[in-house]
Motif scaffolding. Structure first.
Motif, PDB file in Angstrom:
ATOM      1  N   PRO A  98       9.434  -8.754  -5.847  1.00 34.44           N
ATOM      2  CA  PRO A  98       8.936  -9.254  -7.142  1.00 34.44           C
ATOM      3  C   PRO A  98       7.694  -8.510  -7.628  1.00 34.44           C
ATOM      4  CG  PRO A  98       8.621 -10.889  -5.395  1.00 34.44           C
ATOM      5  CD  PRO A  98       9.502  -9.822  -4.843  1.00 34.44           C
ATOM      6  N   PHE A  99       6.837  -8.034  -6.709  1.00 35.89           N
ATOM      7  CA  PHE A  99       5.658  -7.241  -7.096  1.00 35.89           C
ATOM      8  C   PHE A  99       6.096  -5.971  -7.825  1.00 35.89           C
ATOM      9  CE2 PHE A  99       3.119  -3.502  -5.825  1.00 35.89           C
ATOM     10  CZ  PHE A  99       1.946  -3.768  -6.528  1.00 35.89           C
ATOM     11  N   VAL A 100       7.100  -5.277  -7.272  1.00 32.88           N
ATOM     12  CA  VAL A 100       7.598  -4.044  -7.903  1.00 32.88           C
ATOM     13  C   VAL A 100       8.236  -4.362  -9.248  1.00 32.88           C
ATOM     14  CG1 VAL A 100       9.317  -2.203  -7.702  1.00 32.88           C
ATOM     15  CG2 VAL A 100       7.878  -2.797  -5.738  1.00 32.88           C
ATOM     16  N   GLU A 101       9.016  -5.437  -9.297  1.00 32.06           N
ATOM     17  CA  GLU A 101       9.731  -5.801 -10.515  1.00 32.06           C
ATOM     18  C   GLU A 101       8.774  -6.226 -11.626  1.00 32.06           C
ATOM     19  OE1 GLU A 101      12.761  -6.634 -13.232  1.00 32.06           O
ATOM     20  OE2 GLU A 101      12.799  -5.479 -11.360  1.00 32.06           O
ATOM     21  N   GLU A 102       7.749  -7.000 -11.262  1.00 28.34           N
ATOM     22  CA  GLU A 102       6.894  -7.606 -12.283  1.00 28.34           C
ATOM     23  C   GLU A 102       5.668  -6.760 -12.628  1.00 28.34           C
ATOM     24  OE1 GLU A 102       6.040 -11.343 -10.520  1.00 28.34           O
ATOM     25  OE2 GLU A 102       8.141 -11.976 -10.484  1.00 28.34           O
ATOM     26  N   GLN A 103       5.112  -6.037 -11.644  1.00 29.41           N
ATOM     27  CA  GLN A 103       3.849  -5.348 -11.892  1.00 29.41           C
ATOM     28  C   GLN A 103       3.971  -3.828 -11.950  1.00 29.41           C
ATOM     29  OE1 GLN A 103       0.407  -6.848  -9.769  1.00 29.41           O
ATOM     30  NE2 GLN A 103       1.478  -8.752  -9.237  1.00 29.41           N
ATOM     31  N   ASP A 145       0.837  -1.212   0.000  1.00 35.49           N
ATOM     32  CA  ASP A 145       0.000   0.000   0.000  1.00 35.49           C
ATOM     33  C   ASP A 145       0.867   1.256   0.000  1.00 35.49           C
ATOM     34  OD1 ASP A 145      -2.298  -1.492  -0.031  1.00 35.49           O
ATOM     35  OD2 ASP A 145      -2.674  -1.335   2.128  1.00 35.49           O
ATOM     36  N   LEU A 146       1.951   1.233   0.771  1.00 34.16           N
ATOM     37  CA  LEU A 146       2.833   2.393   0.828  1.00 34.16           C
ATOM     38  C   LEU A 146       3.515   2.607  -0.527  1.00 34.16           C
ATOM     39  CD1 LEU A 146       4.252   4.671   2.328  1.00 34.16           C
ATOM     40  CD2 LEU A 146       5.886   3.003   3.222  1.00 34.16           C
ATOM     41  N   VAL A 147       3.974   1.523  -1.148  1.00 35.05           N
ATOM     42  CA  VAL A 147       4.617   1.630  -2.464  1.00 35.05           C
ATOM     43  C   VAL A 147       3.644   2.222  -3.483  1.00 35.05           C
ATOM     44  CG1 VAL A 147       5.546   0.295  -4.410  1.00 35.05           C
ATOM     45  CG2 VAL A 147       6.304  -0.204  -2.078  1.00 35.05           C
ATOM     46  N   GLU A 148       2.401   1.775  -3.448  1.00 35.61           N
ATOM     47  CA  GLU A 148       1.411   2.288  -4.401  1.00 35.61           C
ATOM     48  C   GLU A 148       1.103   3.758  -4.143  1.00 35.61           C
ATOM     49  OE1 GLU A 148      -1.737  -0.570  -4.017  1.00 35.61           O
ATOM     50  OE2 GLU A 148      -0.939  -1.817  -5.651  1.00 35.61           O
ATOM     51  N   SER A 149       1.135   4.185  -2.862  1.00 37.84           N
ATOM     52  CA  SER A 149       0.924   5.602  -2.551  1.00 37.84           C
ATOM     53  C   SER A 149       2.076   6.449  -3.076  1.00 37.84           C
ATOM     54  CB  SER A 149       0.787   5.788  -1.034  1.00 37.84           C
ATOM     55  OG  SER A 149      -0.362   5.122  -0.550  1.00 37.84           O
ATOM     56  N   VAL A 150       3.321   5.957  -2.909  1.00 37.06           N
ATOM     57  CA  VAL A 150       4.487   6.665  -3.440  1.00 37.06           C
ATOM     58  C   VAL A 150       4.394   6.738  -4.964  1.00 37.06           C
ATOM     59  CG1 VAL A 150       7.005   6.580  -3.717  1.00 37.06           C
ATOM     60  CG2 VAL A 150       5.979   6.028  -1.496  1.00 37.06           C
ATOM     61  N   TYR A 151       4.007   5.626  -5.576  1.00 35.28           N
ATOM     62  CA  TYR A 151       3.863   5.578  -7.037  1.00 35.28           C
ATOM     63  C   TYR A 151       2.835   6.607  -7.521  1.00 35.28           C
ATOM     64  CZ  TYR A 151       1.764   4.102 -11.442  1.00 35.28           C
ATOM     65  OH  TYR A 151       1.218   4.089 -12.698  1.00 35.28           O
ATOM     66  N   GLN A 152       1.691   6.682  -6.836  1.00 30.71           N
ATOM     67  CA  GLN A 152       0.619   7.582  -7.259  1.00 30.71           C
ATOM     68  C   GLN A 152       1.057   9.038  -7.175  1.00 30.71           C
ATOM     69  OE1 GLN A 152      -2.357   6.350  -8.591  1.00 30.71           O
ATOM     70  NE2 GLN A 152      -2.445   8.497  -9.273  1.00 30.71           N
ATOM     71  N   GLU A 153       1.810   9.384  -6.091  1.00 27.39           N
ATOM     72  CA  GLU A 153       2.288  10.762  -5.968  1.00 27.39           C
ATOM     73  C   GLU A 153       3.290  11.083  -7.082  1.00 27.39           C
ATOM     74  OE1 GLU A 153       3.167  13.811  -2.444  1.00 27.39           O
ATOM     75  OE2 GLU A 153       4.357  11.978  -2.285  1.00 27.39           O
ATOM     76  N   CYS A 154       4.155  10.123  -7.396  1.00 31.19           N
ATOM     77  CA  CYS A 154       5.120  10.333  -8.487  1.00 31.19           C
ATOM     78  C   CYS A 154       4.393  10.527  -9.826  1.00 31.19           C
ATOM     79  CB  CYS A 154       6.073   9.140  -8.591  1.00 31.19           C
ATOM     80  SG  CYS A 154       7.266   9.032  -7.250  1.00 31.19           S
ATOM     81  N   LYS A 201       4.994   0.948 -15.637  1.00 33.63           N
ATOM     82  CA  LYS A 201       3.914   1.908 -15.364  1.00 33.63           C
ATOM     83  C   LYS A 201       4.394   3.355 -15.374  1.00 33.63           C
ATOM     84  CE  LYS A 201       0.648  -1.018 -12.887  1.00 33.63           C
ATOM     85  NZ  LYS A 201      -0.234  -1.098 -11.691  1.00 33.63           N
ATOM     86  N   GLY A 202       5.599   3.576 -15.882  1.00 35.73           N
ATOM     87  CA  GLY A 202       6.053   4.960 -16.060  1.00 35.73           C
ATOM     88  C   GLY A 202       6.877   5.503 -14.910  1.00 35.73           C
ATOM     89  N   VAL A 203       6.996   4.753 -13.797  1.00 35.44           N
ATOM     90  CA  VAL A 203       7.817   5.204 -12.668  1.00 35.44           C
ATOM     91  C   VAL A 203       8.810   4.097 -12.339  1.00 35.44           C
ATOM     92  CG1 VAL A 203       7.868   5.987 -10.276  1.00 35.44           C
ATOM     93  CG2 VAL A 203       5.923   6.606 -11.734  1.00 35.44           C
ATOM     94  N   ASP A 204      10.093   4.423 -12.411  1.00 33.62           N
ATOM     95  CA  ASP A 204      11.147   3.454 -12.077  1.00 33.62           C
ATOM     96  C   ASP A 204      11.313   3.437 -10.556  1.00 33.62           C
ATOM     97  OD1 ASP A 204      13.332   1.790 -11.991  1.00 33.62           O
ATOM     98  OD2 ASP A 204      14.766   3.361 -12.526  1.00 33.62           O
ATOM     99  N   ILE A 205      10.811   2.377  -9.915  1.00 32.61           N
ATOM    100  CA  ILE A 205      10.852   2.249  -8.454  1.00 32.61           C
ATOM    101  C   ILE A 205      11.945   1.253  -8.076  1.00 32.61           C
ATOM    102  CG2 ILE A 205       9.579   1.560  -6.389  1.00 32.61           C
ATOM    103  CD1 ILE A 205       7.006   2.303  -7.842  1.00 32.61           C
TER     104      ILE A 205
END
Length: 728
Positions: free
Chosen positions: A527-532, A497-506, A536-540
Motif C-alpha cells: 500500500p505504501f508503493v501504491e499510495e505514496q 528503505d530499499l524501495v526508496e533507494s531503487v526509486y532514487q536511482e531510477c 512520483k514519476g516512476v512506475d514501481i
C-alpha cells in the motif's frame, strides 16, 4: 556373491564400464550387491542413505483459541467454554516432506517428540496415480473455478514420475526410511494405496520394516455394490489396500469387537450348572490327549448319548473387527456430508477413526506427512490424540487449517478440551538450502557465502523472470522489455528503505518503470508503493519470487510466474479499551491464464473460466471470433476465503533453535508469531463471510499493533499491520 566369485572376464568388463563412465548392466549390479540374500530389491537410482539435513522450522501462526466472542445477554465479555490443553502444541507444516522428516528426525523437535512418548502411529495416503492432478474447484457466485496445482506441486510430481516407477520408488523409499527412524519403538505405520502401486509399496515396506507385517485392510469403496458395466473388460477396481506394519514386536493393537446378532446369540442355548451359557461344536480331529486336557479345563460337553463336543462360552465370545471394510462409502466423501471440504483425495473420517482406535491410545502422538485435506489431524483431535501433519501443497495446508479451527470450535461448543496448533514452514532456510547455503554456521558466515554467490543468485532470478542482465547500476540488475528489474535479497524482506533507494536511482537516471522482485516484503510495503510512490514519476511494481524459480526445468519451460504483491485494508474502531476490526478492501493482480490463448482454443458454444490480472472471468465463444467475457468477481470480497486478526501483534517473538558450529542456540528471527485470535472463513456448507470482528478488550491502555491476515480463494496469504491507541 562377492567380487571374488566373479570370473576374470567379468571383472575386466566391470573395470571397463567404470573407466568409460558407463552404467553397469543390471546383471553385474545384482551379482555385486546381492549380499548373500536370495532376493535383493533393486531399482534404478536406489539410494541407501536418506537425507539427514536439518533446517530450522519457522513458526508462522499459532491458534489456541478458535475465536473469542462476546456472549449476548451475559455479563461476560468472552465465551470461555472449552479448555486449551497445556503442554504439546500440534504442528501443521508446509513444505517438502523429505526436508520436514529429516529436520524432525535430526533436529531439536525430535526431543519434543520423545518427551511425548514418541511417535506412536503414522498414517499416510501418498500419491499413487501417474500424473496426479491436484487442482481444485472453487465455487464463486454459482460457478466452478478450477485452481491449477502450483508449479511446486507439478515439479514434485515430475520428480516422482520422471523415470516411471523407479523414481516413485526412490521418493517413497527415502521417506519411508526416515519415517521408520522417527517412529517410536512401539509404533506402527499404515500406508494407504490402490491397485496401481500396492505391490511395489508392499515390497518397500517388507524391506524397511523387516518381518513386522501386521496385516492389511481391504477397503471396498463402492460400499453399495454398483457392480461393473456390461461392456467391462476387467474386474472392477472397487477397493483400496491399507498396509499395516510395526517397528518391533512390541506395538499397540487394541481389539475391536462387534456385538453378536440375535441369530448368533440363539446358538448359545446350553448352560453349565452355574448358569454360564455356551454353544457346542463338533470336536473334529482333536487327539485323545487334547480332549483330556480340555476336559480338565471344563471345555468339553458330553451329550446324553455320550457324544463329546467343544464348548464356546458366551462371555468370552465376540466378533473381531474384520480386515474387509465394506461399510464405509467411498468415491469421495458424500456431497452432503458435514466433513466434506472439497479436497480431491479426501478420505472418510471413519477409516481414520478405526485405525487410531486400534493402533494408538488417548494422549498418543500420531502423524500424517501427506495430509491433504487434514482427515488424520481432524480425527486425532476429536479422539484426544496429539498430531503432526505436513503437506507440500499450499491449498492442502489452508484447507487443513480451516478444518482444524472448525474442530476446535465444535469441541469448545461442547465444553470439551482441545489443543493449540501452530503453522510451521522452513521459509528462508529452505531457500538457502536450495541455493547451497548451510544453516549450521553463524549468520556472519552465511552472509559471506551469500555474497560470494550473489551474482549467481541474481542471474538465476533474472533468468526465471525472462530478463536480461544490465551493468552500471547499483540497484538495477536487469531489464525485461521496457521495464528495469531489481532482485531483492534471498533471506530477508524487501524494505521501504530499499524501495526508496531503487526509486532514487531510477529518478536520477530518468528511468520510469521498474519491477522489484522479492521472496518477502516488509509489512505495509504494497500500500505504501501504491499510495505514496504512484505519482512520483516512476512506475514501481512489487513482484513475488516463486519457490519454483530454483527448478531449472520450470525455468527452461517458462513455467515460472511472478505475481504482483496483493494488499488489504481494514478499519479499526476503538471504544474505551475495546476495539473491533472491519476488513474494508483487498487488491490482487493474480494471473493464472492467458485469456486470449483460452479464447483461441474454445469451441463454439463452449465456455471456460479464467483468472487474469486479479479478475475471474467466464469466457464463452458465441461464434467465429465472437466472445463474451463475464466478470465473476463483482466485489473485492469475492476474493476472500479467510481472514483472521491478531489484536496484539509483536507480543510473541519467534524464537527458534539453530545449530551453529556444532552448538544448539536459541535466537530471535526478527519476526513475530501471528496469534490467531479471531477469524471468519467460508466452507462448503457455509459460504457467508463476516467482515467485522468481535470486539477485543485490552487490559491496559497504550498503543497496540493489530495484524490482519487474508487468505484468498487461491490459498495465497496477505497481511497488514494497523496501529491503534487505547486510552482506557
Amino acid at each position: 556373491m562377492s567380487i571374488e566369485d566373479l570370473s576374470e572376464k567379468e571383472k575386466s568388463k566391470i573395470i571397463d564400464y567404470i573407466k568409460n563412465d558407463e552404467n553397469l548392466p543390471k546383471e553385474y549390479i545384482y551379482k555385486l550387491f546381492s549380499d548373500d540374500e536370495d532376493v535383493f530389491l533393486f531399482w534404478n537410482g536406489r539410494n541407501e542413505e536418506p537425507t539427514n539435513i536439518v533446517l530450522p522450522f519457522h513458526s508462522i501462526e499459532h491458534i489456541d483459541e478458535p475465536r473469542k466472542e462476546k456472549i449476548e445477554g451475559s455479563g461476560e465479555l468472552f465465551d470461555n467454554r472449552g479448555r486449551q490443553i497445556e503442554g504439546w502444541t500440534n504442528k501443521l507444516i508446509w513444505g517438502d516432506n523429505k526436508l520436514i522428516l529429516s529436520s524432525l528426525v535430526n533436529g531439536p523437535i525430535r526431543e519434543q517428540i520423545e518427551d511425548q512418548g514418541g511417535l506412536k502411529l503414522i498414517y499416510i495416503d501418498p500419491p499413487f496415480a501417474v500424473g496426479a492432478d491436484f487442482s481444485f474447484s472453487i465455487d464463486l457466485n454459482g460457478e466452478d473455478i478450477t485452481k491449477q496445482q502450483s508449479i511446486v506441486e507439478e515439479i514434485a510430481y515430475r520428480d516422482t514420475w520422471g523415470r516411471g516407477v523407479s523414481s516413485y520408488l526412490n521418493m517413497m523409499y527415502e521417506r519411508l526410511k526416515i519415517m521408520y527412524d522417527l517412529l517410536a519403538t512401539n509404533g506402527s505405520i499404515y500406508v494407504h494405496c490402490d491397485w496401481r502401486l500396492d505391490s511395489y509399496l508392499k515390497l518397500l515396506l517388507d524391506e524397511i520394516f523387516s518381518s513386522n507385517y501386521r496385516g492389511e485392510i481391504i477397503w471396498k469403496k463402492d460400499a453399495v455394490g454398483k457392480g461393473a458395466k456390461k461392456n467391462a473388460d476387467h474386474w472392477p477396481k472397487t477397493f483400496d489396500k491399507i498396509y499395516c506394519y510395526s517397528k518391533t514386536d512390541n506395538y499397540t493393537f487394541n481389539f475391536l469387537g462387534a456385538d453378536l446378532t440375535e441369530k448368533q446369540l440363539k446358538e448359545f442355548r446350553y448352560e453349565d450348572p452355574d448358569g454360564r451359557k455356551f454353544k457346542r461344536t463338533t470336536l473334529g480331529d482333536y487327539s485323545d490327549e487334547s480332549i483330556k486336557k480340555m476336559e480338565k479345563q471344563n471345555l468339553i460337553y458330553t451329550s446324553s448319548s455320550g457324544k463329546k463336543y467343544k464348548k464356546y462360552y458366551l462371555d468370552e465370545y465376540t466378533i473381531q473387527q474384520d480386515s474387509l471394510w465394506m461399510d464405509i462409502p467411498g468415491f469421495g466423501v458424500a456431497t452432503a456430508s458435514k466433513e466434506r471440504v472439497g479436497y480431491p483425495t479426501q478420505k472418510p473420517e471413519e477409516i481414520l477413526e478405526r485405525i487410531l482406535e486400534v493402533s494408538s491410545n488417548q494422549g498418543n502422538l500420531v502423524a500424517d506427512f501427506f495430509c491433504g485435506s487434514g482427515t488424520l489431524p481432524a480425527v486425532a483431535e476429536k479422539k484426544n490424540r496429539k498430531w503432526i501433519a505436513a503437506d507440500l501443497g499450499r491449498f492442502a495446508i489452508h484447507t487443513t487449517r480451516k478444518r482444524m479451527i472448525d474442530v476446535q470450535r465444535a469441541l469448545k461448543e461442547k465444553g470439551e478440551d482441545y489443543r493449540a496448533f501452530q503453522l510451521l514452514n522452513l521459509g528462508k532456510y529452505e531457500r538457502q538450502h536450495f541455493f547451497g547455503v548451510p544453516t549450521n554456521v553463524s549468520e556472519e558466515k552465511q552472509q559471506q557465502i551469500l555474497e560470494v554467490k550473489q551474482e549467481k543468485y541474481i542471474s538465476l532470478i533474472l533468468e526465471g523472470y525472462s530478463a536480461i542482465k544490465v551493468d552500471g547500476y547499483k540497484y538495477l540488475h536487469g531489464k525485461r522489455a521496457t521495464r528495469f528489474v531489481h532482485v531483492g535479497p534471498l533471506n530477508i524482506p524487501v524494505t521501504r528503505d530499499l524501495v526508496e533507494s531503487v526509486y532514487q536511482e531510477c529518478k536520477d537516471d530518468i528511468i520510469t518503470q521498474v519491477d522489484i522482485l522479492g521472496f518477502e516484503f516488509e509489512m505495509g510495503l504494497a500500500p505504501f508503493v501504491e499510495e505514496q510512490m504512484k505519482d512520483k514519476g516512476v512506475d514501481i511494481r512489487l513482484k513475488n519470487i516463486p519457490r519454483e524459480v530454483f527448478d531449472p526445468r520450470a525455468v527452461e519451460k517458462g513455467q515460472v510466474k511472478f505475481f504482483d504483491v496483493a494488499y488489504l485494508d481494514a478499519d479499526t474502531e476503538v471504544d474505551g479499551k475495546e476495539v473491533h476490526v472491519t476488513l474494508s478492501n483487498f487488491v490482487t493482480s493474480y494471473t493464472q491464464d492467458d485469456i486470449e490463448e483460452v479464447e483461441n482454443n474454445l469451441r463454439k458454444g463452449s465456455s471456460k473460466i479464467v483468472i487474469e490480472s486479479g479478475e475471474i472471468i467466464k469466457v464463452t465463444k458465441e461464434g467465429d471470433g465472437i466472445y463474451n467475457r463475464e466478470s465473476l468477481t463483482n466485489s473485492w470480497t469475492d476474493w476472500i476465503d479467510y481472514w483472521a486478526v491478531d489484536f496484539n501483534y509483536e507480543s510473541n517473538k519467534e524464537i527458534i533453535k539453530v545449530e551453529e558450529d556444532g552448538e544448539l542456540k536459541e535466537k530471535w528471527t526478527g519476526n513475530y508469531i501471528f496469534e490467531n485470535e479471531w477469524q471468519s472463513f467460508r466452507t462448503k456448507q457455509d459460504n457467508e463471510l463476516e467482515l467485522t470482528s468481535a470486539p477485543h478488550e485490552y487490559k491496559e491502555p497504550g498503543r497496540y499493533k493489530i495484524m490482519v491476515k487474508v487468505v484468498d480463494i487461491l490459498g495465497v496469504d496477505t497481511s497488514q499491520v494497523f496501529e491503534v491507541k487505547v486510552d482506557g
